[in-house]
Design a protein around this motif. Structure first.
Motif, mmCIF file in Angstrom:
data_model
loop_
_atom_site.group_PDB
_atom_site.id
_atom_site.type_symbol
_atom_site.label_atom_id
_atom_site.label_comp_id
_atom_site.label_asym_id
_atom_site.label_seq_id
_atom_site.Cartn_x
_atom_site.Cartn_y
_atom_site.Cartn_z
ATOM 1 N N VAL A 73 62.114 17.985 28.451
ATOM 2 C CA VAL A 73 62.375 19.090 27.818
ATOM 3 C C VAL A 73 61.415 19.345 26.660
ATOM 4 C CG1 VAL A 73 64.394 20.349 26.791
ATOM 5 C CG2 VAL A 73 64.926 18.727 28.361
ATOM 6 N N SER A 74 60.535 20.276 26.895
ATOM 7 C CA SER A 74 59.529 20.087 25.829
ATOM 8 C C SER A 74 59.832 21.324 24.622
ATOM 9 C CB SER A 74 58.218 21.131 26.726
ATOM 10 O OG SER A 74 57.619 19.899 27.354
ATOM 11 N N ASN A 75 60.484 22.254 25.046
ATOM 12 C CA ASN A 75 60.519 23.162 23.939
ATOM 13 C C ASN A 75 62.061 23.919 24.062
ATOM 14 O OD1 ASN A 75 59.488 24.509 21.494
ATOM 15 N ND2 ASN A 75 59.515 26.142 22.869
ATOM 16 N N VAL A 76 62.930 23.977 23.008
ATOM 17 C CA VAL A 76 63.930 24.672 22.741
ATOM 18 C C VAL A 76 63.846 25.602 21.666
ATOM 19 C CG1 VAL A 76 66.364 24.590 22.598
ATOM 20 C CG2 VAL A 76 64.983 22.834 23.754
ATOM 21 N N GLU A 77 63.877 26.909 22.055
ATOM 22 C CA GLU A 77 63.597 28.073 20.944
ATOM 23 C C GLU A 77 64.852 28.332 20.100
ATOM 24 O OE1 GLU A 77 60.657 29.590 19.888
ATOM 25 O OE2 GLU A 77 59.415 28.569 21.436
ATOM 26 N N PRO A 78 64.534 29.075 18.919
ATOM 27 C CA PRO A 78 65.722 29.404 17.859
ATOM 28 C C PRO A 78 66.944 29.937 18.759
ATOM 29 C CG PRO A 78 63.555 29.656 16.938
ATOM 30 C CD PRO A 78 63.121 29.398 18.333
ATOM 31 N N HIS A 79 67.980 29.689 18.344
ATOM 32 C CA HIS A 79 69.437 30.281 18.898
ATOM 33 C C HIS A 79 69.786 30.164 20.350
ATOM 34 C CE1 HIS A 79 69.635 32.233 14.950
ATOM 35 N NE2 HIS A 79 68.300 32.661 15.110
ATOM 36 N N ALA A 80 68.618 29.065 20.994
ATOM 37 C CA ALA A 80 69.005 28.995 22.398
ATOM 38 C C ALA A 80 70.451 28.126 22.340
ATOM 39 C CB ALA A 80 67.876 28.083 23.110
ATOM 40 N N ASP A 81 71.168 28.011 23.246
ATOM 41 C CA ASP A 81 72.398 27.310 23.110
ATOM 42 C C ASP A 81 72.371 26.501 24.589
ATOM 43 O OD1 ASP A 81 75.038 26.563 23.290
ATOM 44 O OD2 ASP A 81 75.485 28.255 22.214
ATOM 45 N N ILE A 82 72.360 25.232 24.814
ATOM 46 C CA ILE A 82 72.234 24.365 25.732
ATOM 47 C C ILE A 82 73.495 23.481 25.870
ATOM 48 C CG2 ILE A 82 70.880 22.825 27.237
ATOM 49 C CD1 ILE A 82 69.503 25.582 26.507
ATOM 50 N N THR A 83 74.405 23.570 26.638
ATOM 51 C CA THR A 83 75.703 22.892 26.503
ATOM 52 C C THR A 83 75.946 22.160 27.926
ATOM 53 O OG1 THR A 83 76.640 24.382 25.222
ATOM 54 C CG2 THR A 83 78.081 22.995 26.171
ATOM 55 N N ILE A 84 75.971 20.694 27.823
ATOM 56 C CA ILE A 84 76.067 19.778 28.779
ATOM 57 C C ILE A 84 77.420 19.269 28.756
ATOM 58 C CG2 ILE A 84 75.239 17.908 30.113
ATOM 59 C CD1 ILE A 84 72.572 18.571 28.961
ATOM 60 N N GLN A 85 78.265 19.428 29.522
ATOM 61 C CA GLN A 85 79.624 18.812 29.401
ATOM 62 C C GLN A 85 79.990 17.538 29.662
ATOM 63 O OE1 GLN A 85 82.232 20.740 28.246
ATOM 64 N NE2 GLN A 85 81.375 22.710 28.229
ATOM 65 N N ASN A 86 79.168 17.000 30.424
ATOM 66 C CA ASN A 86 79.179 15.539 30.732
ATOM 67 C C ASN A 86 78.046 14.828 30.231
ATOM 68 O OD1 ASN A 86 80.583 13.106 31.644
ATOM 69 N ND2 ASN A 86 80.148 13.639 33.720
ATOM 70 N N ASN A 87 77.447 13.958 31.077
ATOM 71 C CA ASN A 87 76.226 13.074 30.462
ATOM 72 C C ASN A 87 74.942 13.922 30.901
ATOM 73 O OD1 ASN A 87 78.427 11.133 29.949
ATOM 74 N ND2 ASN A 87 77.892 9.931 31.877
ATOM 75 N N ALA A 88 73.921 13.389 30.055
ATOM 76 C CA ALA A 88 72.541 13.784 30.371
ATOM 77 C C ALA A 88 71.617 12.681 30.370
ATOM 78 C CB ALA A 88 72.267 14.851 29.072
ATOM 79 N N TYR A 89 70.766 12.682 31.114
ATOM 80 C CA TYR A 89 69.818 11.607 31.333
ATOM 81 C C TYR A 89 68.425 12.306 31.249
ATOM 82 C CZ TYR A 89 74.028 9.799 33.632
ATOM 83 O OH TYR A 89 75.319 9.103 33.860
ATOM 84 N N PHE A 90 67.546 11.522 30.461
ATOM 85 C CA PHE A 90 66.296 11.901 30.048
ATOM 86 C C PHE A 90 65.249 10.852 30.565
ATOM 87 C CE2 PHE A 90 69.196 14.065 27.402
ATOM 88 C CZ PHE A 90 68.978 15.266 27.173
ATOM 89 N N LYS A 91 64.246 11.190 31.268
ATOM 90 C CA LYS A 91 63.012 10.361 31.425
ATOM 91 C C LYS A 91 62.291 10.324 30.445
ATOM 92 C CE LYS A 91 63.790 8.364 35.614
ATOM 93 N NZ LYS A 91 63.102 8.603 36.915
ATOM 94 N N ASN A 92 62.081 11.257 29.405
ATOM 95 C CA ASN A 92 61.388 11.062 28.232
ATOM 96 C C ASN A 92 61.939 11.711 27.065
ATOM 97 O OD1 ASN A 92 58.486 10.341 29.210
ATOM 98 N ND2 ASN A 92 59.108 11.963 30.925
ATOM 99 N N PRO A 93 61.597 11.184 26.053
ATOM 100 C CA PRO A 93 62.473 11.787 24.860
ATOM 101 C C PRO A 93 62.479 13.253 24.777
ATOM 102 C CG PRO A 93 60.827 10.027 24.194
ATOM 103 C CD PRO A 93 60.464 10.377 25.527
ATOM 104 N N LEU A 94 63.510 13.714 24.167
ATOM 105 C CA LEU A 94 63.796 15.299 24.003
ATOM 106 C C LEU A 94 62.614 15.962 23.107
ATOM 107 C CD1 LEU A 94 65.751 17.683 24.490
ATOM 108 C CD2 LEU A 94 66.697 16.792 22.496
ATOM 109 N N GLY A 95 62.164 17.092 23.355
ATOM 110 C CA GLY A 95 61.031 17.554 22.851
ATOM 111 C C GLY A 95 61.487 18.524 21.541
ATOM 112 N N THR A 96 60.633 19.314 21.194
ATOM 113 C CA THR A 96 60.959 20.119 20.109
ATOM 114 C C THR A 96 62.438 21.060 20.152
ATOM 115 O OG1 THR A 96 58.730 20.236 19.557
ATOM 116 C CG2 THR A 96 59.950 21.980 18.426
ATOM 117 N N VAL A 97 63.271 20.802 19.268
ATOM 118 C CA VAL A 97 64.503 21.769 19.287
ATOM 119 C C VAL A 97 64.370 22.395 18.055
ATOM 120 C CG1 VAL A 97 66.812 21.821 19.465
ATOM 121 C CG2 VAL A 97 65.869 20.051 20.807
ATOM 122 N N LYS A 98 64.092 23.854 18.164
ATOM 123 C CA LYS A 98 63.837 24.506 16.627
ATOM 124 C C LYS A 98 65.121 24.859 16.070
ATOM 125 C CE LYS A 98 59.279 26.202 18.384
ATOM 126 N NZ LYS A 98 58.605 27.297 18.563
#
Length: 383
Positions: free
Chosen positions: A298-323
């Motif tokens: 996940v490279s980029n999450v712009e301002p006021h974006a709303d990402i909701t995962i109700q259960n588990n999340a699996y990342f092969k690489n570290p989470l990128g920029t969350v503004k």
């Protein structure tokens, strides 16, 4: 030759000219003031109407939340519980704002989520100054998400890592793949060469596998009532008020990159898997009712974006920029690929600061009961 120097009446002429000049200037200033006052009143009416429309949206969402939180009906909650509340708002606030549905049906519902689309109109003294807001209220069943089917010694701690759904070959009519989404009614399940359609709204009832990429046009409304598999990338061209809504009732798999532009709404009723790079635009809403696997980054999450995962999340690489002002919420457990295996995502790992820590670990797993929740974000569109 005699020169006449009689200036009798000259002062009177000058006074009359000055009076005429100041009269013209005064009338001009008065006209400007009256025009400014009219413009101010018009703007004030428009602002008031917009605020009233916002009140209508918030009022209805509050009423929906009160119904969802009612413990006596949580296991039997359905769309039929909401029309009465909507009618009450319409009847009791005719002089200020009205709320109505965007479609004929109250909401789109599955066992995992409900989607209510409303229009709130703020009323003004001058009806031409009335303002409308379109809004989407999302309700998710948090109890439909947890672990089943995972094998291995670490299954309890690790959860159920999502996998690409297999194509149901046993149901496949032996034909060549259909050309585009408009042709899927000829085969169910369907293999589609091009992910394009001229239908809006577009609804697919069966399993759909797109063999190429998908580009969603502005103001699209797509619904997939089964799994959606996309071999290539998935992108939206939405910007500003040109909102697109994509609903997938079951699993959503993307073999390439995911590029979600501004204001797009995506709802996934079960698991989500993306194999390529991911970025979310400003005010994008992405709701996942099951688990999520980000196989690249996940490279980029712009301002006021709303990402909701109700259960588990699996990342092969570290989470990128969350503004700033963006919300990346994982209600189950976040895992990071470390040392060729899944490990819990720790506060000392790169990218951890991008998570909304207040969300982590708040998922509810009680198979005996349903636990409905009104999700944050309304994706309001001002008309």
């Amino acid at each position: 030759m005699k020169t006449f120097k009689n200036e009798n009446g000259y002062a009177l002429l000058m006074v009359l000219m000055l009076i005429l000049l100041f009269t013209v200037l005064g009338m001009g200033l008065m006209a400007m003031n009256m025009n400014s006052a009219t413009q101010f009143n018009t703007k004030e009416e428009q602002v008031k109407s917009r605020h009233l429309a916002e009140m209508g949206v918030l009022h209805y969402k509050t009423e929906v939340e009160s119904i969802v939180k009612n413990p006596s009906i949580k296991n039997s909650l359905s769309c039929s519980d909401f029309p009465e509340v909507l009618n009450e708002i319409i009847e009791s606030n005719v002089s200020e704002y009205t709320v109505r549905l965007q479609t004929d049906s109250v909401c789109d519902a599955t066992d995992k989520q409900m989607i209510i689309k409303i229009i709130s109109e703020g009323k003004a003294v001058d009806e031409s100054k009335a303002k409308e807001i379109e809004a989407t209220i999302l309700i998710s069943n948090r109890s439909q998400n947890e672990n089943d089917g995972e094998t291995g010694d670490d299954s309890t701690a690790l959860g159920n890592v999502p996998q690409k759904p297999p194509y149901p070959e046993e149901d496949w009519v032996r034909k060549s793949a259909v050309t585009d989404l408009d042709d899927i009614n000829s085969a169910n399940p369907s293999k589609v060469i091009y992910g394009i359609t001229n239908q809006n709204p577009f609804i697919a009832d069966g399993f759909v596998e797109v063999l190429g990429a998908v580009d969603v046009n502005k103001k699209s409304d797509w619904t997939f009532k089964n799994d959606l598999l996309v071999a290539g990338s998935f992108a939206t061209s939405t910007a500003g008020k040109n909102v697109s809504t994509i609903n997938i009732d079951e699993d959503f798999y993307i073999g390439g990159a995911l590029h979600i532009k501004n204001h797009t709404i995506v709802n996934v009723g079960s698991d989500f898997i993306v194999m390529g790079d991911v970025d979310f635009g400003t005010k994008a809403i992405f709701n996942i009712s099951g688990n999520a696997l980000f196989d690249w980054k996940v490279s980029n999450v712009e301002p006021h974006a709303d990402i909701t995962i109700q259960n588990n999340a699996y990342f092969k690489n570290p989470l990128g920029t969350v503004k700033n002002n963006a919300n990346f919420c994982v209600k189950g457990t976040a895992f990071l690929w470390k040392g060729n295996k899944w490990e819990p995502y720790l506060s000392t790992d790169d990218g951890y600061e991008g998570f909304n820590e207040s969300c982590l670990g708040t998922s509810i797993n009680n198979p005996g009961e349903k636990e409905w929740e009104v999700l944050p974000g309304l994706n309001a569109i001002y008309k």
